[in-house]
Design a protein around this motif. Sequence first.
Motif, short mmCIF file in Angstrom:
data_model
loop_
_atom_site.label_atom_id
_atom_site.label_comp_id
_atom_site.label_asym_id
_atom_site.label_seq_id
_atom_site.Cartn_x
_atom_site.Cartn_y
_atom_site.Cartn_z
N SER A 85 20.57 -3.88 28.49
CA SER A 85 21.47 -3.53 29.59
C SER A 85 20.75 -2.73 30.67
CB SER A 85 22.65 -2.73 29.05
OG SER A 85 22.25 -1.43 28.63
N ILE A 127 30.04 -3.63 28.24
CA ILE A 127 28.97 -2.67 28.48
C ILE A 127 29.44 -1.22 28.48
CG2 ILE A 127 27.25 -1.91 30.18
CD1 ILE A 127 26.81 -4.80 30.92
N MET A 166 29.14 0.94 25.24
CA MET A 166 27.87 1.18 24.58
C MET A 166 27.82 2.48 23.78
SD MET A 166 24.98 -0.07 23.85
CE MET A 166 24.99 -1.45 24.97
N ALA A 192 20.90 -3.80 22.48
CA ALA A 192 21.89 -4.06 23.52
C ALA A 192 21.74 -3.04 24.64
CB ALA A 192 23.30 -3.99 22.92
N GLY A 193 21.51 -1.79 24.26
CA GLY A 193 21.28 -0.76 25.26
C GLY A 193 20.01 -1.03 26.06
N GLY A 217 27.18 -6.75 25.19
CA GLY A 217 26.98 -7.40 26.48
C GLY A 217 28.29 -7.71 27.18
N SER A 257 19.48 0.38 30.24
CA SER A 257 19.73 1.81 30.12
C SER A 257 18.43 2.59 30.16
CB SER A 257 20.45 2.10 28.79
OG SER A 257 20.54 3.49 28.56
N GLN A 266 24.52 8.74 27.31
CA GLN A 266 25.21 7.73 28.11
C GLN A 266 26.64 8.12 28.44
OE1 GLN A 266 24.82 3.68 26.80
NE2 GLN A 266 22.68 3.91 26.25
#
Length: 260
Positions: free
Chosen positions: A138, A206, A209, A134-135, A203, A140, A61
């Motif tokens: 989002s 972002i 991350m 969370a990733g 969140g 990803s 990322q």
Amino acid sequence: MIRNAVIGILVPFIGTALGAACVFFTKHELGRGVQRALLGFAGGVMVAASVWSLIIPAIEQSEQMGRLSFIPVVAGFWGGILFLMLLDHIIPRLNNNAAKADISSGKLSKTAMLVLAVTLHNIPEGMAVGAIYAGYLSGSADITAGTAFALAMGIAIQNFPEGAIISMPLHAENKSKCRAFAYGVLSGVVEPISAVITVFLAGVIIPAMPYILSFAAGAMIYVVVEELIPEMHEGERSNMGVVMFSVGFTIMMALDVALG
């Protein structure tokens, strides 16, 4: 997606509760050799999860930074290490010396110290699950539902013996089975709580991350090196701990690759 995330966040807690439930079916406390093997397995799972499920996605990322893509990972990783060092200093831990000490001279009971020690272990695990989901939430491309669930399942597997290591010794110290089970379950409650907090923070921020993923990895590695590895080498025939560490590492790696 939200339903998958809720289930995944609860899976490690369920693993702890099932392990604590062993107190209803087993009469005797786990032998020291068995405990070393289980601790080794837990360490292997956590190290593999840190690498495949957290650090590698964090690096991917950060690819837009080119040759400097390691900076968020290094910063987050050290943040996790330092955070756990701070918690380790603040929260009393039950080590071998404390177990042999006169608890009546301290401020906390032996039971409270034991639960706090396992709670310290569970905070970074909850953060790791929260970070990976969370990733996933989002959107990803580096983190799929399978990857996130593999991490949650791997931590649940290593939480099972952890729950047993809490409840069974407490019952051996004349605590009722229900009370020992309750303490075992209580030690795992912090995992979904820390996971939800991590999802919320990710969140809101972002772009952070990669830092959050590597932060969770650093925290988990700290627990393994500071707590699990020394304990699995105590006493004679510590090779079993090493073997089970390798087994846990292999299983977690296979889960991540197969499901991710």
